[in-house]
Structure formats: structure tokens, C-alpha cells
Design an enzyme around this catalytic site. Structure first.
Site: not given
Length: 362
Positions: A13-14, A158, A187, A251, A337-338
Site C-alpha cells: 500500500t505504500g 535510488c 516521491s 533524481h 527514482n521509483t
């Protein structure tokens, strides 16, 4: 692959868990069978649990929206239903170490986005294009854990994705000293502007623990296996500053490098970047970009607004390569980054481990 592997996502959920769900919603090799989070979310459908906290622009995948969340602590029960798990749990470092090892001991491989096991000596920390051979340490880890199939592998921080790939591409010139400042998206803290309005128009010159990770983690990636553990490289020595800036994704790194062996020319350095290929490109892994690193000739590139999604967010972009008055060369790098930096990098790592035979159907 004839049959998809059954996958669990721990900490679904994060922010990073959501990115895992988004990537895996239509993955050609992996089928999400279990989603787990804290006991507070147990029993809710995924759609219900994230209805007012979905942080991504893309919608919740329809095929996952109706899955019912389970308690991440139900290790034995979850392990029976999956071939391996991705971990993005939000717990203390000691709790993460324990729960990831608990899953591994059920003969369930764990591919983790968390930092807890990054410096466990027999846990590989992998950027698949750079150090796929570090998976060889899994045999030693399995002996320690007493497993035949279970193990833990992690992806690195990351922020290093925006400059470590360039250093890897230039390995033959022996980079030995690096100064880097990273300008990191919000993020990376698991937030967006709605949940962190204080970041609008703001810059924060401190990110807890980030500079140590940025300085040390590339050395493990560039290290070697010896005596049942991964020995970190001694060079390049890296000094880092990490700054939070008001962008959502991406980033950016400004890096200065000294080489022991002088590169032939700027053109030679650029050719090494554009030509850098790794196992993911050779094996055509599903999430791997066709070209890992892309160099931009324009002085105003790479830019977050234009380039963060290069290679569907899995590529790295470099620009502004030039000589320096104190160091030998300097450049600017950018990575998502994600995606490359977090969930996407972990998914590509899992794809690598499948191709290498470490992850297979139970």
C-alpha cells in the site's frame, strides 16, 4: 516462459508497493497472487485500501483491485501461495531483516527494495546491467539460512542510479575519486505534493542516511565475491551531498570524476555510455530498456520534465560531460527514482534471477 510465476507483494500500500502493483499488473512473467500490508489493512480489498491514498498517476490495475489484503506477518500462509515475494515493507531495520529472513527460510525467495539487508555480507545488491555475477553469492547465503531455494536479494539506493552506471561504463579508465550532489524527488520519501505541500517551492538540504548510502553502496556493487561474502571495492572514493527538491519523480546527479587512466577524448567517453550493455539487454528482460544509458548532446539536457521517463523510466540519461578545472571530467545524470531506482529495478532484478535459475516455480 510458459507459465507465469505466482508473486506476492509485501508492503503493497505504500509508494513503492504501489509502484510494484502498477508494474506487475500486466507483467508477462509474473502474476500477483498475494498482496500484504500491516494488520490494520487486513481484509480490505486493495482498491478499498488505497482509494484515498493512491499516489501514482496511473490507475490501480483492474486485475489487482479486488485482491484482499493479508497480514504481512502471516509468513507461512503467504509462502504457500507464491513462488517468490517482493518486499517493500515499512518497518524498523531489525524487523525488516527478520521478516525477510523468515520468508526466505520458508524456501520463498525475497527480492527487496528495502535497505535493511544491503550490507549483509552474503546478500547480493544488484543493478542487473552492472553486477549480475553477484548472484553467485546466493549459494553461500543459502548455506547460512539452511535453505535450498529461499534467499534474499536487494536493489541499491535510488539516488546512485543516476551516476553509478556512468562509472561502470567508464570502468577501463579506472575512476578513483568522485564528488557528487544528488537533487532528489519527493516521491523518494514516499510522498507527492498533496501529502507534502511544504515542499512546493522549497529545497531541503538534508535527507537522513542518504549520503552514507550514496557514498558506500556503489562500492559493494563494484566489489567482488571472496570467502562467502561480497567484498566492497576500495575505489572510487565518493563524497556525496543529497538534497530534496520540489519535483515529483527523478533524481538528478551532478558528478565530478578523477580517472587513473586518461580517456582518449570526450567522444570516447560518450561512446562508452551509449554503447554500454549488460545482461538484461542481451537477454531482453521484459523491463530492461533497449539502451541502458543515453547521452544528450544538448547543453540543457537531461531534464526531469523531458527525460525522466526515458526507456519507460528504466533508462539512465547523461549530459553536460566536460572537462573540469580541478577534477578530470564532470557530468549530469538523471534516473527515475521509483522505476529504475526502486520497484522497477527490483522487478528487473527478479527477471535476472529467473533467467539465472535462482527463482523458479515451487
Amino acid at each position: 516462459m510458459q507459465k507465469k510465476l505466482n508473486v506476492g507483494v509485501l508492503g503493497a500500500t505504500g509508494m513503492v508497493g504501489q509502484r510494484f502493483i502498477q508494474i506487475l499488473g500486466n507483467h508477462p512473467w509474473f502474476d500477483v497472487k498475494v498482496i500484504a500490508a500491516s494488520p490494520n489493512s487486513k481484509g480490505k480489498t486493495y482498491g478499498e485500501a488505497v482509494a484515498d491514498r493512491w499516489l501514482l498517476d496511473e490507475p490501480v490495475p483492474e486485475n489487482i483491485k479486488g485482491l484482499v489484503l493479508r497480514d504481512v506477518n502471516e509468513v507461512e500462509g503467504i509462502a504457500k501461495d507464491v513462488d517468490f515475494v517482493f518486499s517493500a515493507v515499512s518497518l524498523s531495520k531489525d524487523e525488516i531483516k527478520k521478516i525477510e529472513e523468515d520468508y526466505a527460510r520458508t524456501e520463498t525467495p525475497v527480492v527487496s527494495n528495502n535497505s535493511a539487508h544491503r550490507w549483509t555480507p552474503d546478500v547480493p545488491m544488484i543493478i542487473p546491467e552492472i553486477n549480475p555475477q553477484h548472484s553467485d553469492i546466493i549459494a553461500s547465503q543459502r548455506k547460512r539460512l539452511g535453505t535450498s531455494r529461499g534467499f534474499i536479494a536487494v536493489k541499491p539506493n535510488c539516488s546512485i542510479q543516476s551516476y553509478a552506471p556512468a562509472l561502470a561504463a567508464w570502468k577501463e579508465y579506472e575512476p578513483y575519486e568522485v564528488i557528487v550532489t544528488t537533487y532528489q524527488a519527493i516521491s523518494g520519501a514516499g510522498k507527492n505534493f498533496k501529502t507534502w505541500p511544504e515542499m512546493v517551492g522549497n529545497v531541503i538540504p538534508f535527507i537522513s542516511g542518504e549520503e552514507e548510502k550514496s557514498e558506500k553502496e556503489p562500492l559493494k556493487i563494484f566489489g567482488h565475491i571472496q570467502g562467502g561474502e561480497i567484498i566492497a571495492a576500495k575505489e572510487p572514493v565518493i563524497s556525496a551531498q543529497c538534497i530534496r527538491i520540489p519535483v515529483l519523480y527523478g533524481h538528478t546527479a551532478a558528478a565530478f570524476v578523477k580517472f587513473r587512466k586518461a580517456p582518449e577524448s570526450k567522444e570516447a567517453l560518450i561512446a562508452k555510455l551509449n554503447g554500454f550493455r549488460g545482461y538484461p539487454q542481451e537477454a531482453k528482460l521484459p523491463t530492461a530498456p533497449e539502451q541502458f544509458i543515453k547521452y544528450f548532446e544538448e547543453d540543457n539536457r537531461p531534464q526531469v520534465a523531458l527525460d525522466v521517463n526515458y526507456g519507460k523510466g528504466m533508462g539512465v540519461t547523461i549530459g553536460r560531460l566536460r572537462t573540469d578545472n580541478i577534477y578530470d571530467w564532470k557530468f549530469v545524470g538523471l534516473s527515475h527514482n521509483t522505476l529504475r531506482g526502486a520497484a522497477g529495478g527490483a522487478v528487473e532484478c527478479a527477471e535476472l534471477l529467473v533467467k539465472q535459475g535462482y527463482i523458479e516455480a515451487k
